[in-house]
Design an enzyme around this catalytic site. Sequence first.
Site, PDB file in Angstrom:
ATOM      1  N   GLU A 139       5.882  12.213  21.736  1.00 48.25           N
ATOM      2  CA  GLU A 139       6.283  12.025  20.325  1.00 48.25           C
ATOM      3  C   GLU A 139       7.148  10.775  20.230  1.00 48.25           C
ATOM      4  OE1 GLU A 139       9.398  15.021  19.195  1.00 48.25           O
ATOM      5  OE2 GLU A 139       9.402  15.360  21.351  1.00 48.25           O
ATOM      6  N   LYS A 199      10.170   8.214  19.805  1.00 47.05           N
ATOM      7  CA  LYS A 199      11.621   8.268  19.982  1.00 47.05           C
ATOM      8  C   LYS A 199      12.223   7.531  18.797  1.00 47.05           C
ATOM      9  CE  LYS A 199      15.222   7.574  23.414  1.00 47.05           C
ATOM     10  NZ  LYS A 199      16.264   6.988  22.591  1.00 47.05           N
TER      11      LYS A 199
END
Length: 681
Positions: free
Chosen positions: A117, A119
Amino acid sequence: MTGEEAAAEMEWLAKEIARHNALYHTDDAPEISDADYDALVRRNAELEAEFPHLVRADSPSASVGAAPAGHLTKVRHARAMLSLDNAFDDAEVLEFAARVRRFLNLPADAPVAMTAEPKIDGLSCSLRYEKGVLVQALTRGDGTTGEVVTDNVRTIADIPQRLAGADAPDVCELRGEVYMAKADFAALNARQAESGGKIFANPRNAAAGSLRQLDAAITRARPLRFLAHGWGEVSALPADTQSGMMAAIAAWGLPVSDLLLPCASAEEALAQYRRIEAMRADLPFDIDGVVYKVDRLDWQGRLGFVAKAPRWAIAHKFPAERAQTTLLAIDIQVGRTGKLTPVARLEPVTVGGVVVTNATLHNADEIARLGVRPGDRVTVQRAGDVIPQILESLTAAEDRPAFVFPAHCPECGSDAVREEGEVDIRCTGGLICPAQRVERLRHFVSRQAMDIDGLGGTHVESFFRDGLIHTPADIFRLRNRIDELVKREKWAGTSVRNLIDAIEARRAPDPARFLFGLGIRHVGQVTARDLVKAFGTVEAVAAVATRAASDADALAELNAVDGIGPVVAQALADFFAEPHNRAAWDDLLSEVAPTPYVSNERASAVTGKTVVFTGTLETMSRDEAKAQALALGAKVSGSVSAKTDLVVAGPGAGSKLKKAAELGVAVIDEAGWAEIVAAAG
Ligand code: IVH
C-alpha cells in the site's frame, strides 16, 4: 482615545488574555465563555491596528491561536506506535522476504504473502474507539507517548465519531495517517500568504501544524484527511490477516487506501510498487514509498519487532527523482544577516511531477566542488521535500573558466568577505545594504541598543517600506515629517509627539549601546562596552578602526584591548573601511552625539569576575540580570568553563549547573544574586 489610554488598556488586555489562556489550557478551568474570550482578543487587535506603535512585546495577538504544541497533553500509548525500516531497491525487498522466511524457518522457496500500500507522507495518529465511540486521538509522539488531539481529530470529516456496524470490538484503536491533499495544501498556503499567516514548506508540515493546535477551531478550518493503515490495542481481532483486518476497518467506516493490494509473494508486491510509482505524480496526495506487511497475523506475532520497527513490515522508498537540465545562471542572494548564498537558475525541468527552476548551491566551496559554471548541463535531484540539489555537471571542464564568486555584494556593492575558517561569504555593507537594512534598523532601535520607546520592529519595517527611513540617521529626521506620520498612521497627534520625544531623548546615547546598535559583526553588547571603555568615545573607536584597515599598529592596538581578539579587530577594520558604512556613520553622527564613556561600574563581589546565568530567573529578565552584572564590572558568559567564577542558577537549570559542579564553580540562586547587587549599593 489617547495613546496613553490605549497603552493602559493594551497592558490590561495582555495580562487578562494571558490569564484566561492559562485558565483554559493549563488549569482546564475557564472563567469566561469562548465568545467573551474572543471579544477580548478582538478588542486587543483593534487597538493594535489603531496604535501600531504601541504593540507590546508580549502582545496577545502574537500567541493567540498559535500556542506551541508543547502545551498539548501527553498520554502513554496502550501499544507503542512503531516506525518502519526502509528498503531502497528490489534486492532489499527480496532480502526482507528471505529474512522473514529464515526467522519463521520456512523453506527458501515458500512464498510470503504480504500487502502492499502507499506510504503516505503525513503524520500518524491513533484513534481510540470504545464501544464504537471515538474517545481519544493521540499523535505518535515518540512512539511511546503521544499528544492528545481528540478535539482536533473530531473536526476531520474522514474520521467517524462512531464506528459503523455492530461488530466493532469494545476497545479498538485504529491507526493511520493524517495528511493534506496537494491541492488543499496549495490553496491553504495561498490563503495564508494573503492573510500574512505562516507559509508551510510542504503538505506534511501543514498537516502536522494544523493537527497539533491547542485551538480545534484552527484545525477545523484546515482541510485534513485520514487514511487508516493499522491498529493498536484491539479487544478482539475480527480477522487473521492484515488484508482481512484492513477490510474490517474499511467496513467500520474509516478510509483505507484503494491501492492496498494483498499480494501472494514479494514479486507480486514489487509489481504493485511499480504500479503505484507510475501513478505517483497523479495521486492527489504526497507519497514517499510503498509499505509491505506480512499478511498472516500469526506470523506477524511470531516475528515481533526489533528496536522500534516491526520485523513483519518494511517501507520501500522511492528513489530521489533526478533529471537533466541546463544551468542558466548562478545568482547571489543576500540574506538578512548579510550572508551571500549562490542559487542556481535552471532551465525549467520536471522532476518527479514538480517543475524545478532553482537549486541551492549552498556556498562557494560547493560550487568549486561541483565545478559547475553557467551554461553547463547538470543533473538535478529532488528528494521528498528538500530543496532541489545539483548533483554533478555533465559538461566537460574544457577551457571554460571556473565560476568566480563575486567580491562585492550584488545588492549594495560593498565588499564581500570570507572570514578565516568560515564557509560563508558576507556583505560588509550592513548599514546601507538594502537586503540587510530593515534587520539592521530593527537592531539599532532595539531595547539592548538605542532603546527607543514606542519604536518597535513592526514600525521600523513599515516606516522602511513606506520610504520614511532608510538609514539609522533617518530616524532622527522623522521630526521633520510629523505631518506624514500623523496622516499615514492615522495617529493621534499626541502619539506622534510621544514617538518624536522618545527619539529626541536618544540624541546623546550611551556610547556602548550606540556602538552595539550599529550591528558590526562580532561586536556584541560586551565587546561594545569594552571598546568604548578602552578608547573613551565612539569617535576614538572609529578612528583606530579606520586606521586599522591599512595600519598594522592600529590593528594591534584594537587587538590589545581587553576582551578584543583578532576576529573582532578585523571586523571593525572591515566595517570602517567600507565607504558606504563610513558615509552612514558620518550621517548618523551629524544627528546624534554619543556621550563619552563614563565608568558606571560599582565595586562589588563580582567586579572582574565571570558570571553565567542559567535556568529561569523569576524576579527579573535575563537581560536585566546581565545589565546588573555588567554594571558591577563583571563579565557575563553564556557557557560554564574553567574561567567561570560564579553561576547564578534559577529553576530548570540543567547541563550548565552540572558542569559547574564538576568544575567546582560557585553556584548561587537568584536571591543570592540579589544580595550581591544590593550589597554594591
Ligand atoms: S505502518 C508498525 N503503513 O510511516 C507499522 N505506516 O516510517 C507502523 N506511514 O510512523 C506503520 N503510510 O506514520 C504504515 N501505509 C502505511 C503508512 C505508514 C505512512 C507512516 C507512519 C509511520 C511511518 C514510518
